[in-house]
Write a protein that holds these residues in place. Structure first.
Motif, short mmCIF file in Angstrom:
data_model
loop_
_atom_site.label_atom_id
_atom_site.label_comp_id
_atom_site.label_asym_id
_atom_site.label_seq_id
_atom_site.Cartn_x
_atom_site.Cartn_y
_atom_site.Cartn_z
N GLU A 1 -15.52 20.25 14.41
CA GLU A 1 -16.02 21.29 15.06
C GLU A 1 -17.52 20.76 15.59
O GLU A 1 -18.20 21.54 16.33
N ILE A 2 -18.03 19.79 14.94
CA ILE A 2 -19.24 19.12 15.52
C ILE A 2 -19.13 17.98 16.07
O ILE A 2 -18.74 16.94 15.65
N TYR A 3 -19.02 18.24 17.64
CA TYR A 3 -18.61 17.19 18.26
C TYR A 3 -19.48 17.49 19.52
O TYR A 3 -19.95 18.45 19.97
N PHE A 4 -20.01 16.35 20.38
CA PHE A 4 -20.74 16.62 21.41
C PHE A 4 -20.26 16.19 22.79
O PHE A 4 -20.91 16.17 23.90
N GLY A 5 -18.89 15.43 22.97
CA GLY A 5 -18.34 15.09 24.23
C GLY A 5 -17.71 16.53 24.59
O GLY A 5 -17.58 17.68 24.30
N ASP A 6 -17.01 16.28 25.66
CA ASP A 6 -16.15 17.32 26.57
C ASP A 6 -14.80 17.67 25.58
O ASP A 6 -14.67 19.01 25.84
N ALA B 1 -25.86 6.87 20.28
CA ALA B 1 -25.58 8.31 20.19
C ALA B 1 -24.37 8.85 19.69
O ALA B 1 -23.22 8.35 20.24
N PRO B 2 -24.28 9.53 18.35
CA PRO B 2 -22.98 10.04 17.97
C PRO B 2 -22.64 10.97 18.80
O PRO B 2 -23.05 11.82 19.20
N GLN B 3 -21.07 10.87 19.01
CA GLN B 3 -20.04 11.70 19.42
C GLN B 3 -19.63 12.97 18.82
O GLN B 3 -19.12 14.04 19.20
N GLY B 4 -19.77 12.84 17.37
CA GLY B 4 -19.38 13.57 16.55
C GLY B 4 -20.04 13.59 15.10
O GLY B 4 -20.99 12.61 14.79
N SER B 5 -19.79 14.69 14.40
CA SER B 5 -20.52 14.60 12.75
C SER B 5 -22.07 15.20 12.97
O SER B 5 -22.53 15.53 14.16
N MET B 6 -22.65 15.33 11.89
CA MET B 6 -24.04 15.65 11.97
C MET B 6 -24.85 14.60 11.51
O MET B 6 -25.93 14.60 11.10
N PHE B 7 -24.37 13.30 11.69
CA PHE B 7 -25.23 12.05 11.51
C PHE B 7 -25.30 10.93 12.64
O PHE B 7 -24.69 11.02 13.67
N PRO C 1 0.98 -1.04 0.11
CA PRO C 1 -0.24 0.06 -0.09
C PRO C 1 0.80 0.98 0.08
O PRO C 1 1.91 1.41 0.44
N THR C 2 0.42 2.37 -0.88
CA THR C 2 1.11 3.47 -0.83
C THR C 2 0.35 4.60 0.00
O THR C 2 0.91 5.62 0.37
N ALA C 3 -0.92 4.63 0.43
CA ALA C 3 -1.68 5.43 1.06
C ALA C 3 -2.72 4.82 1.86
O ALA C 3 -3.21 3.78 1.55
N LEU C 4 -3.26 5.67 2.89
CA LEU C 4 -4.22 5.28 3.69
C LEU C 4 -5.10 6.47 4.03
O LEU C 4 -4.77 7.59 4.32
N ILE C 5 -6.38 6.11 3.90
CA ILE C 5 -7.43 7.38 4.47
C ILE C 5 -7.99 6.95 5.57
O ILE C 5 -8.31 6.02 6.22
N VAL C 6 -8.28 8.14 6.73
CA VAL C 6 -8.68 8.11 7.73
C VAL C 6 -9.89 9.23 7.59
O VAL C 6 -9.61 10.31 7.20
N ASN C 7 -11.00 8.92 8.62
CA ASN C 7 -11.82 10.29 8.50
C ASN C 7 -12.51 10.16 9.84
O ASN C 7 -13.36 9.30 10.30
N PHE C 8 -12.15 11.03 10.95
CA PHE C 8 -12.49 11.10 12.19
C PHE C 8 -12.68 12.53 12.65
O PHE C 8 -11.71 13.23 12.54
N PRO C 9 -14.22 13.10 12.93
CA PRO C 9 -15.35 12.29 13.22
C PRO C 9 -15.80 11.86 11.96
O PRO C 9 -15.57 12.54 10.84
N SER C 10 -16.32 10.49 11.88
CA SER C 10 -16.45 9.95 10.59
C SER C 10 -17.69 10.31 9.95
O SER C 10 -18.70 10.33 10.57
N ASN C 11 -17.88 10.20 8.65
CA ASN C 11 -18.84 10.19 7.92
C ASN C 11 -18.81 8.86 6.93
O ASN C 11 -17.94 8.93 6.41
N PRO C 12 -19.90 8.02 7.33
CA PRO C 12 -21.02 7.90 7.84
C PRO C 12 -21.33 7.56 9.39
O PRO C 12 -22.11 7.69 10.20
N THR C 13 -19.99 6.76 10.08
CA THR C 13 -20.30 6.13 11.36
C THR C 13 -20.43 7.09 12.59
O THR C 13 -20.98 6.72 13.58
N ALA C 14 -19.85 8.20 12.33
CA ALA C 14 -19.69 9.27 13.56
C ALA C 14 -18.66 8.86 14.34
O ALA C 14 -18.59 9.43 15.67
N PHE C 15 -17.71 7.91 14.19
CA PHE C 15 -16.75 7.44 14.96
C PHE C 15 -15.98 8.65 15.39
O PHE C 15 -15.56 9.42 14.43
N THR C 16 -15.28 8.87 16.47
CA THR C 16 -14.24 9.75 16.98
C THR C 16 -12.88 8.86 17.19
O THR C 16 -12.91 7.91 17.71
#
Length: 401
Positions: A210-215, A318-324, A167-182
Motif C-alpha cells: 500500500e506504499i506506492y507512488f505510481g498510478d 526515485a523509489p516507486q514503492g516502499s518507504m525507502f 531448490p525447494t523454495a523461492l523468496i520474492v519481495n515487491f515492493p522491495s525492502n531495501p531496493t524499492a523495486f516493484t
C-alpha cells in the motif's frame, strides 16, 4: 564449553551493529541524530484503530489467551481485504493465518518446511529474514538477482539446473525492502509458471503493497491463476496503518503451507493479544482514507528527500514503492564502502542511514534511506548531507550548473 552454538555460528556479525553503536554513543553525548536508518513509522496509528483497541482492552474477557492462527473475525477481514484489493478469494479457515508481523511468519514457515541442507533461492540484496530465516532452519541459500526482470528469471533457470539438491523454495519481495523495486503482474505470471513447472514453493513478502507512488497499485502474486498451488504471501499492518509496534501480520495462500505454519505456531504462541486482533479488524474493515493519507505522506517525504539530495550532488533514483530510497554511494566515494560511508555520515552530518552490505553482499555500494522523519527534519538532513559531501569533494548541483 567455549564453542559457539551451531545455529549462532551460521549467523554472520550483524552489519548494522557498528552504525547502531555509533548512533547510540552520539546520542549519549547529547548529539541530535536524524535517524533514517530503520524502517520505523513515526506517524500515529489512525485514531479509529486505537479507539477500538482501548474499547476492547476494557473488557476483562479479552485478557485471556487468544488463538495462534488468529480470531475468526480477523481471518475473515483479511480475506475481505484480498477480495476488495486484488480480486482474490481466500478461504479464512484454510488459506489465512494471522502472524506476529510478517517477519515472524516468514521465520516460522521456514522452520516448518525446511530440512537441513535444502537449497533456497533468495534475492540479493534482500531483507535479512528472507535468507536468515532459512539459514537458521539449516538450509543453504543461493543468491539470485533482486530485479523483477529477465535477469532473475534466467538466474532461476540456472539455479534449477546447477543446484544440488534442487531448490525447494523461492523468496520474492515487491515492493522491495531495501531496493524499492516493484513487480508487474506479467512478471508474477512467469514466476508462477516457473515454480509450478519445477515444483518450487514461492514465499511472497507483500508488506509494502500500500506504499506506492505510481498510478498502478502493486499486484499480489495470488492474482495469477494457479498461484495458490505453490505460493503463500505475507502481509503486514505495520506500514499500511502505522502499526509497526503492534506486530500484526498475515500469511495467505496455499493451504498446505498455511497448515504447516499453523501447526508450528500452535506449539510456539497463543497469537497476538486479542484487543490488538480486534483493532486489526477495525483497520482492515473500517474507513480506508487513512491508508491514502499515509501513502501521500510518504510520497511528499520522498520528493523532499530526493530534491535535497539532488541539490547536494547525490543522484538517487526515485523509489516507486516502499518507504525507502535505495541510494548508490555518491560518485567519488564508492571505494569507501557502505559501512564506512554510513559511519562517517553519522559522525560528520548527524544523519543515520543503513549500510547496503547489511542486506547482502550485492547491497555493497548502496545505503538505504528511510522516509521516517517529517519534511522539516528531512530538509535539515539533506542540508547536513550537502555540507558533508562538499567536504568530501562532491560538488552540489548548483556548483555543477
Amino acid at each position: 564449553m567455549t564453542e559457539e552454538f551451531h545455529r549462532i555460528r551460521r549467523l554472520p556479525p550483524y552489519v548494522f551493529a557498528e552504525v547502531n553503536k555509533a548512533k547510540a554513543a552520539a546520542r549519549a553525548h547529547g548529539e541530535d541524530i536524524i535517524d533514517l536508518g530503520m524502517g520505523n513509522p513515526d506517524s500515529p496509528t489512525p485514531s479509529h484503530i486505537v479507539k477500538k483497541l482501548v474499547e476492547t482492552v476494557a473488557d476483562p474477557r479479552s485478557h485471556r489467551y487468544s488463538v495462534s492462527r488468529g480470531i475468526p473475525g480477523l481471518r475473515r477481514a483479511l480475506a475481505g481485504y484480498y477480495e476488495r484489493r486484488f480480486g482474490v478469494h481466500l478461504d479464512p479457515e484454510t488459506e489465512v493465518i494471522a502472524t506476529l508481523g510478517s517477519k515472524e511468519g516468514l521465520a516460522n514457515l521456514a522452520s516448518a518446511i525446511t530440512s537441513p541442507g535444502d537449497t533456497i533461492l533468495v534475492p540479493n540484496p534482500s531483507y535479512p529474514i528472507h535468507q536468515f530465516g532459512f539459514i537458521i532452519a539449516g538450509a543453504s541459500v543461493r543468491s539470485i538477482p533482486a530485479t523483477p526482470d529477465e535477469n532473475m528469471l534466467r538466474a532461476l533457470e540456472r539455479a534449477v539446473r546447477h543446484s544440488v539438491p534442487k531448490p525447494t523454495a523461492l523468496i520474492v519481495n515487491f515492493p522491495s525492502n531495501p531496493t524499492a523495486f516493484t513487480a508487474s503482474l506479467d512478471f508474477y505470471k512467469e514466476l508462477v509458471a516457473f515454480a509450478r513447472r519445477e515444483q518450487i514453493w514461492i514465499m511472497s513478502d507483500l508488506a509494502y503493497c500500500e506504499i506506492y507512488f505510481g498510478d498502478e497499485p502493486p499486484p499480489s502474486i495470488l492474482e495469477v491463476p494457479g498461484a495458490k498451488d505453490i505460493a503463500v504471501e505475507f502481509t503486514s499492518l505495520s506500514k499500511t496503518y502505522s502499526m509497526a509496534g503492534w506486530r500484526m501480520g498475515f500469511a495467505a495462500g496455499n493451504p498446505r503451507l498455511i497448515q504447516a505454519l499453523t501447526r508450528i505456531k500452535s506449539y510456539l504462541d497463543y497469537g497476538a493479544f486479542t484487543p490488538i486482533q480486534v483493532a486489526a479488524v477495525a483497520a482492515l474493515s473500517g474507513p480506508q482514507d487513512c491508508v491514502a493519507e499515509i501513502r501521500d505522506l510518504y510520497r511528499e517525504r520522498r520528493d523532499v528527500l530526493l530534491r535535497g539530495l539532488h541539490a547536494a550532488g547525490w543522484d538517487v533514483p526515485a523509489p516507486q514503492g516502499s518507504m525507502f530510497a535505495w541510494a548508490p554511494l555518491p560518485k567519488g566515494l564508492e571505494d569507501m564502502g557502505s559501512v564506512e560511508f554510513s559511519k562517517l555520515l553519522l559522525k560528520e552530518a548527524g544523519v543515520a542511514v543503513a549500510p547496503g552490505l547489511g542486506f547482502g553482499e550485492y547491497g555493497e555500494g548502496f545505503v538505504r534511506i528511510g522516509l521516517v522523519e517529517n519534511t522539516q527534519r528531512l530538509r535539515q538532513a539533506t542540508r547536513a548531507i550537502k555540507g558533508f559531501l562538499n567536504k568530501q569533494g562532491v560538488k552540489s548541483a548548483e556548483a555543477v550548473s
